[in-house]
Design a protein around this motif. Structure first.
Motif, PDB file in Angstrom:
ATOM      1  N   PHE A  90      20.202 -28.423  28.472  1.00  0.00           N
ATOM      2  CA  PHE A  90      18.949 -27.823  29.070  1.00  0.00           C
ATOM      3  C   PHE A  90      19.825 -28.200  30.313  1.00  0.00           C
ATOM      4  N   ASN A  91      20.063 -27.294  31.875  1.00  0.00           N
ATOM      5  CA  ASN A  91      20.298 -28.168  32.443  1.00  0.00           C
ATOM      6  C   ASN A  91      19.313 -27.510  33.964  1.00  0.00           C
ATOM      7  N   LYS A  92      19.279 -28.200  35.007  1.00  0.00           N
ATOM      8  CA  LYS A  92      18.265 -28.518  36.550  1.00  0.00           C
ATOM      9  C   LYS A  92      17.380 -28.736  35.921  1.00  0.00           C
ATOM     10  N   ILE A  93      17.368 -29.967  35.776  1.00  0.00           N
ATOM     11  CA  ILE A  93      16.103 -31.190  34.686  1.00  0.00           C
ATOM     12  C   ILE A  93      14.990 -31.262  35.823  1.00  0.00           C
ATOM     13  N   ASP A  94      15.696 -31.779  37.139  1.00  0.00           N
ATOM     14  CA  ASP A  94      14.881 -31.806  38.081  1.00  0.00           C
ATOM     15  C   ASP A  94      13.730 -31.467  38.222  1.00  0.00           C
ATOM     16  N   LEU A  95      14.245 -29.714  37.949  1.00  0.00           N
ATOM     17  CA  LEU A  95      13.239 -28.640  38.220  1.00  0.00           C
ATOM     18  C   LEU A  95      11.451 -28.542  37.879  1.00  0.00           C
ATOM     19  N   ASP A  96      11.403 -29.411  36.585  1.00  0.00           N
ATOM     20  CA  ASP A  96      10.932 -28.754  35.542  1.00  0.00           C
ATOM     21  C   ASP A  96      10.688 -30.357  34.260  1.00  0.00           C
ATOM     22  N   GLU A  97      10.855 -31.271  34.477  1.00  0.00           N
ATOM     23  CA  GLU A  97      10.477 -32.464  33.549  1.00  0.00           C
ATOM     24  C   GLU A  97      10.047 -32.306  32.076  1.00  0.00           C
ATOM     25  N   GLU A  98       8.278 -31.615  31.861  1.00  0.00           N
ATOM     26  CA  GLU A  98       7.324 -31.852  31.616  1.00  0.00           C
ATOM     27  C   GLU A  98       7.877 -30.606  30.566  1.00  0.00           C
ATOM     28  N   TYR A  99       8.352 -29.786  31.192  1.00  0.00           N
ATOM     29  CA  TYR A  99       8.973 -28.414  29.937  1.00  0.00           C
ATOM     30  C   TYR A  99      10.236 -29.001  29.513  1.00  0.00           C
ATOM     31  N   LEU A 100      11.377 -29.387  30.623  1.00  0.00           N
ATOM     32  CA  LEU A 100      12.312 -29.778  29.387  1.00  0.00           C
ATOM     33  C   LEU A 100      11.655 -31.241  27.955  1.00  0.00           C
ATOM     34  N   ILE A 101      10.978 -31.748  28.226  1.00  0.00           N
ATOM     35  CA  ILE A 101      10.562 -32.682  26.982  1.00  0.00           C
ATOM     36  C   ILE A 101      10.198 -31.299  25.735  1.00  0.00           C
ATOM     37  N   GLU A 102       9.347 -30.050  26.111  1.00  0.00           N
ATOM     38  CA  GLU A 102       9.227 -29.566  25.223  1.00  0.00           C
ATOM     39  C   GLU A 102      10.082 -28.783  24.382  1.00  0.00           C
ATOM     40  N   LEU A 103      11.453 -27.985  25.261  1.00  0.00           N
ATOM     41  CA  LEU A 103      12.070 -27.586  25.199  1.00  0.00           C
ATOM     42  C   LEU A 103      13.388 -28.622  23.850  1.00  0.00           C
ATOM     43  N   LYS A 104      13.238 -29.830  24.857  1.00  0.00           N
ATOM     44  CA  LYS A 104      13.846 -31.241  23.231  1.00  0.00           C
ATOM     45  C   LYS A 104      13.538 -31.094  22.218  1.00  0.00           C
ATOM     46  N   LYS A 105      12.099 -31.152  21.987  1.00  0.00           N
ATOM     47  CA  LYS A 105      11.817 -31.457  20.857  1.00  0.00           C
ATOM     48  C   LYS A 105      11.818 -29.943  19.752  1.00  0.00           C
ATOM     49  N   CYS A 106      11.402 -28.715  20.308  1.00  0.00           N
ATOM     50  CA  CYS A 106      11.794 -27.560  20.239  1.00  0.00           C
ATOM     51  C   CYS A 106      13.186 -27.677  19.036  1.00  0.00           C
ATOM     52  N   TYR A 107      14.121 -27.920  19.872  1.00  0.00           N
ATOM     53  CA  TYR A 107      15.972 -27.731  19.532  1.00  0.00           C
ATOM     54  C   TYR A 107      16.070 -29.079  18.703  1.00  0.00           C
ATOM     55  N   THR A 108      15.388 -29.909  18.967  1.00  0.00           N
ATOM     56  CA  THR A 108      16.004 -31.227  18.284  1.00  0.00           C
ATOM     57  C   THR A 108      15.565 -31.416  17.242  1.00  0.00           C
ATOM     58  N   ALA A 109      14.492 -30.704  17.064  1.00  0.00           N
ATOM     59  CA  ALA A 109      13.582 -30.559  15.276  1.00  0.00           C
ATOM     60  C   ALA A 109      14.717 -29.861  14.512  1.00  0.00           C
ATOM     61  N   ALA A 110      15.299 -28.895  15.228  1.00  0.00           N
ATOM     62  CA  ALA A 110      15.969 -27.588  14.460  1.00  0.00           C
ATOM     63  C   ALA A 110      17.766 -27.962  14.264  1.00  0.00           C
ATOM     64  N   GLY A 111      17.532 -29.056  14.235  1.00  0.00           N
ATOM     65  CA  GLY A 111      19.004 -29.781  14.128  1.00  0.00           C
ATOM     66  C   GLY A 111      20.307 -29.408  15.589  1.00  0.00           C
ATOM     67  N   TYR A 112      19.847 -29.296  16.236  1.00  0.00           N
ATOM     68  CA  TYR A 112      20.312 -29.242  17.681  1.00  0.00           C
ATOM     69  C   TYR A 112      20.905 -30.511  18.549  1.00  0.00           C
ATOM     70  N   GLU A 113      22.226 -30.805  18.849  1.00  0.00           N
ATOM     71  CA  GLU A 113      22.486 -31.586  19.184  1.00  0.00           C
ATOM     72  C   GLU A 113      22.290 -31.294  21.121  1.00  0.00           C
ATOM     73  N   VAL A 114      21.095 -31.935  21.282  1.00  0.00           N
ATOM     74  CA  VAL A 114      20.205 -31.408  22.679  1.00  0.00           C
ATOM     75  C   VAL A 114      20.679 -32.073  24.135  1.00  0.00           C
ATOM     76  N   VAL A 115      21.610 -31.843  25.025  1.00  0.00           N
ATOM     77  CA  VAL A 115      21.808 -32.471  26.117  1.00  0.00           C
ATOM     78  C   VAL A 115      21.035 -31.508  27.562  1.00  0.00           C
ATOM     79  N   ALA A 116      20.825 -33.031  28.178  1.00  0.00           N
ATOM     80  CA  ALA A 116      19.911 -32.615  29.804  1.00  0.00           C
ATOM     81  C   ALA A 116      20.067 -32.958  31.114  1.00  0.00           C
ATOM     82  N   THR A 117      20.817 -31.932  31.641  1.00  0.00           N
ATOM     83  CA  THR A 117      21.995 -31.932  33.148  1.00  0.00           C
ATOM     84  C   THR A 117      21.127 -32.003  34.150  1.00  0.00           C
ATOM     85  N   SER A 118      21.018 -32.569  35.134  1.00  0.00           N
ATOM     86  CA  SER A 118      20.796 -32.595  36.289  1.00  0.00           C
ATOM     87  C   SER A 118      21.920 -32.712  37.576  1.00  0.00           C
TER      88      SER A 118
END
Length: 290
Positions: free
Chosen positions: A112-140
């Protein structure tokens, strides 16, 4: 003959990297007769015409894997890049990419890129895809966040980049290795979508080890080659629950006492992921009718 790897293909010409040289090559006519199309990422054997310094692809070595879209071979890792904003992430499209990667059996990382634009939504997205079993990297790229981690993920791998236009794939690669000098594009103010900046699939060598495939952005992805019964196995979080449903062959749609639906109700499986599964299943079934 010498061995090399196809790094780019444009207009019937293939550019083959062999040691420290790149040769412009044509493919033997027999490949066309056998309906074999050389792909970026193919390991090949070529002959060289030393007077013109051009080559001919004589043999395509066995492929470890092959992607249909983007058309590449021998990738061992996929990084699927979406922005948290500008453009807003299309989670259905993300789940299609993930299903395709699962179908090919290669490792996949969600970025998930451009994390500086919406940090709250990033938390939700990371939770979803980490729970699905994926490695998630957040970048800006703007703030330089996650770039070093991103570099470690790329090291010594052949990585395909996928994701829609405008999410910052080329900017990420430029930040990872500045001398790649990839073109980047702005977001269209009219529709908030990215403008295409990568026009062809190209294999790029990394100074710190490994290769990356920068690919044109996609706005849609057709998975109708997947059979109905196979789809559930392409959603990682479904796997531990398959076999726990009341009915053998449960499709996790309308059947009673379905372990997958129960997991959705209990927020163990995200609702958006389940909705993606249902949409893909519907499309596969509609395709089978025609």
């Amino acid at each position: 003959m010498i061995k090399g790897i196809i790094t780019k293909g444009i207009g019937g010409f293939y550019y083959v990297k062999s040691q420290d040289a790149v040769y412009e090559c044509r493919a033997r006519g027999r490949f066309r007769k056998e309906k074999i199309i050389p792909l970026v990422g193919d390991r090949v054997k070529i002959s060289i015409n030393h007077s013109s310094n051009q080559g001919t692809i004589e043999e395509i070595m066995d492929r470890d894997m092959e992607f249909i879209r983007p058309p590449v071979a021998n990738v061992n890792q996929a990084i699927i890049v979406f922005a948290v904003k500008k453009p807003d992430p299309n989670l259905m499209l993300l789940d299609r990419f993930l299903a395709m990667a699962e179908n090919e059996g290669i490792d996949v990382v969600v970025c998930f890129n451009k994390i500086d634009l919406d940090e709250e939504y990033l938390i939700e997205l990371k939770k979803c895809y980490t729970a699905a079993g994926y490695e998630v990297v957040a970048t800006s790229v703007k703030l330089g966040i996650g770039i070093e981690h991103f570099r470690e993920i790329l090291k010594d791998k052949i990585t395909v980049f996928a994701g829609p236009s405008g999410v910052g794939k080329s900017s990420l690669l430029n930040a990872t290795q500045p001398n790649l000098s990839l073109k980047t594009g702005a977001i269209s103010e009219k529709n908030k979508r990215g403008k295409h900046t990568t026009r062809h699939v190209e294999l790029l060598e990394l100074d710190f080890g490994g290769w990356v495939l920068d690919t044109p952005g996609f706005s849609s992805l057709n998975l109708d080659f997947i059979e109905e019964g196979e789809l559930q196995f392409l959603f990682r979080e479904f796997t531990p629950l398959i076999g726990q449903c009341k009915f053998t062959g449960c499709k996790h749609v309308n059947e009673p006492e379905c372990a997958v639906k129960r997991a959705v109700e209990e927020n163990i499986i995200s609702k958006s992921r389940y909705e993606s599964y249902m949409q893909l299943l519907k499309e596969i079934n509609q395709k089978r009718r025609y």
